[in-house]
Design a protein around this motif. Structure first.
Motif, PDB file in Angstrom:
ATOM      1  N   GLY A  83      26.573  46.021  29.203  1.00  0.00           N
ATOM      2  CA  GLY A  83      25.607  44.931  29.159  1.00  0.00           C
ATOM      3  C   GLY A  83      25.001  44.807  27.784  1.00  0.00           C
ATOM      4  O   GLY A  83      25.381  45.514  26.845  1.00  0.00           O
ATOM      5  N   TYR A  84      24.036  43.918  27.683  1.00  0.00           N
ATOM      6  CA  TYR A  84      23.356  43.688  26.413  1.00  0.00           C
ATOM      7  C   TYR A  84      21.958  43.162  26.680  1.00  0.00           C
ATOM      8  O   TYR A  84      21.687  42.558  27.724  1.00  0.00           O
ATOM      9  N   PHE A  85      21.060  43.432  25.750  1.00  0.00           N
ATOM     10  CA  PHE A  85      19.743  42.813  25.730  1.00  0.00           C
ATOM     11  C   PHE A  85      19.808  41.735  24.671  1.00  0.00           C
ATOM     12  O   PHE A  85      20.487  41.907  23.645  1.00  0.00           O
ATOM     13  N   LYS A  86      19.091  40.652  24.907  1.00  0.00           N
ATOM     14  CA  LYS A  86      19.130  39.573  23.922  1.00  0.00           C
ATOM     15  C   LYS A  86      17.726  39.180  23.496  1.00  0.00           C
ATOM     16  O   LYS A  86      16.743  39.473  24.169  1.00  0.00           O
ATOM     17  N   SER A  87      17.677  38.517  22.349  1.00  0.00           N
ATOM     18  CA  SER A  87      16.454  37.953  21.809  1.00  0.00           C
ATOM     19  C   SER A  87      16.823  36.609  21.209  1.00  0.00           C
ATOM     20  O   SER A  87      17.780  36.520  20.424  1.00  0.00           O
ATOM     21  N   LYS A  88      16.105  35.584  21.603  1.00  0.00           N
ATOM     22  CA  LYS A  88      16.399  34.224  21.108  1.00  0.00           C
ATOM     23  C   LYS A  88      17.868  33.872  21.338  1.00  0.00           C
ATOM     24  O   LYS A  88      18.545  33.359  20.464  1.00  0.00           O
ATOM     25  N   ASN A  89      18.366  34.219  22.537  1.00  0.00           N
ATOM     26  CA  ASN A  89      19.743  33.936  22.961  1.00  0.00           C
ATOM     27  C   ASN A  89      20.823  34.614  22.128  1.00  0.00           C
ATOM     28  O   ASN A  89      21.988  34.263  22.214  1.00  0.00           O
ATOM     29  N   GLN A  90      20.443  35.584  21.323  1.00  0.00           N
ATOM     30  CA  GLN A  90      21.417  36.362  20.546  1.00  0.00           C
ATOM     31  C   GLN A  90      21.424  37.791  21.078  1.00  0.00           C
ATOM     32  O   GLN A  90      20.370  38.369  21.301  1.00  0.00           O
ATOM     33  N   PRO A  91      22.624  38.371  21.276  1.00  0.00           N
ATOM     34  CA  PRO A  91      22.653  39.772  21.720  1.00  0.00           C
ATOM     35  C   PRO A  91      22.062  40.676  20.641  1.00  0.00           C
ATOM     36  O   PRO A  91      22.308  40.478  19.454  1.00  0.00           O
ATOM     37  N   ARG A  92      21.241  41.642  21.067  1.00  0.00           N
ATOM     38  CA  ARG A  92      20.591  42.547  20.113  1.00  0.00           C
ATOM     39  C   ARG A  92      20.918  44.018  20.353  1.00  0.00           C
ATOM     40  O   ARG A  92      20.865  44.815  19.432  1.00  0.00           O
TER      41      ARG A  92
END
Length: 188
Positions: A83-92
């Motif tokens: 999985g991934y966490f995102k910020s402003k629709n970008q993966p972070r």
């Protein structure tokens, strides 16, 4: 010791061959992306990031955790899916998920209670168990990134018997973070 040190409570993860293979797969597939990969020697599952901790808070916290963990039985966790966490629709953040673990879900609020009792602010974010593989600065092709992760949603990577919990010091360095165990708490 300075006025304070950065601390967190975690489960140390020693990656098996499957996890190592997955990390290498991601490094190969995302070689053109800007991702800071976590050194497998630093793999851990954070149960509670505490942050700046004074000497007095550290002594109190160790005592409280000794009491709490002395009654905690060993338990198992399973690394499964990505999985991934995102910020402003970008993966972070790119990570391996954990199968739901009742033992872990019951333990985390107990840890939180002890941390708050030592004078730390309560955690605002909901606990989401994960093993961080990399911190993402940017990805060249987000469609490709998401499709690679979708291929691995249900794959099981590693079953781990949790025999101890560790209070770590986090030291930020130019070469990356260094994690030093302050106190290891064996489980019964």
């Amino acid at each position: 010791m300075r006025d304070h040190i950065r601390t967190f409570i975690a489960i140390k993860i020693t990656p098996n061959a499957e996890v190592q293979k997955l990390l290498q797969h991601f490094k190969n597939r995302f070689s053109n992306d800007r991702i800071n990969w976590v050194d497998p020697n630093n793999f851990h599952l954070t149960l509670r990031f505490i942050g700046n901790t004074t000497r007095e808070q550290l002594y109190e916290l160790v005592g409280r955790l000794e009491d709490l963990f002395s009654e905690q039985s060993k338990f198992e966790i399973t690394l499964k899916g990505t999985g991934y966490f995102k910020s402003k629709n970008q993966p972070r953040v790119l990570f391996i998920k954990l199968n739901k673990s009742e033992d872990l879900l019951q333990l985390v609020p107990k840890i939180e209670e002890q941390v708050v009792a030592c004078g730390f602010d309560g955690e605002q974010k909901t606990f989401r168990a994960h093993l961080t593989l990399g911190r993402i600065k940017s990805v060249e092709n987000s469609t490709r990134f998401f499709s690679v992760l979708d291929e691995m949603q249900t794959r099981k990577y590693q079953k781990i018997e949790v025999k101890e919990l560790i209070l770590f010091q986090s030291i930020l360095k130019q070469t990356g973070p260094e994690y030093r165990p302050i106190k290891t708490f064996p489980l019964t």
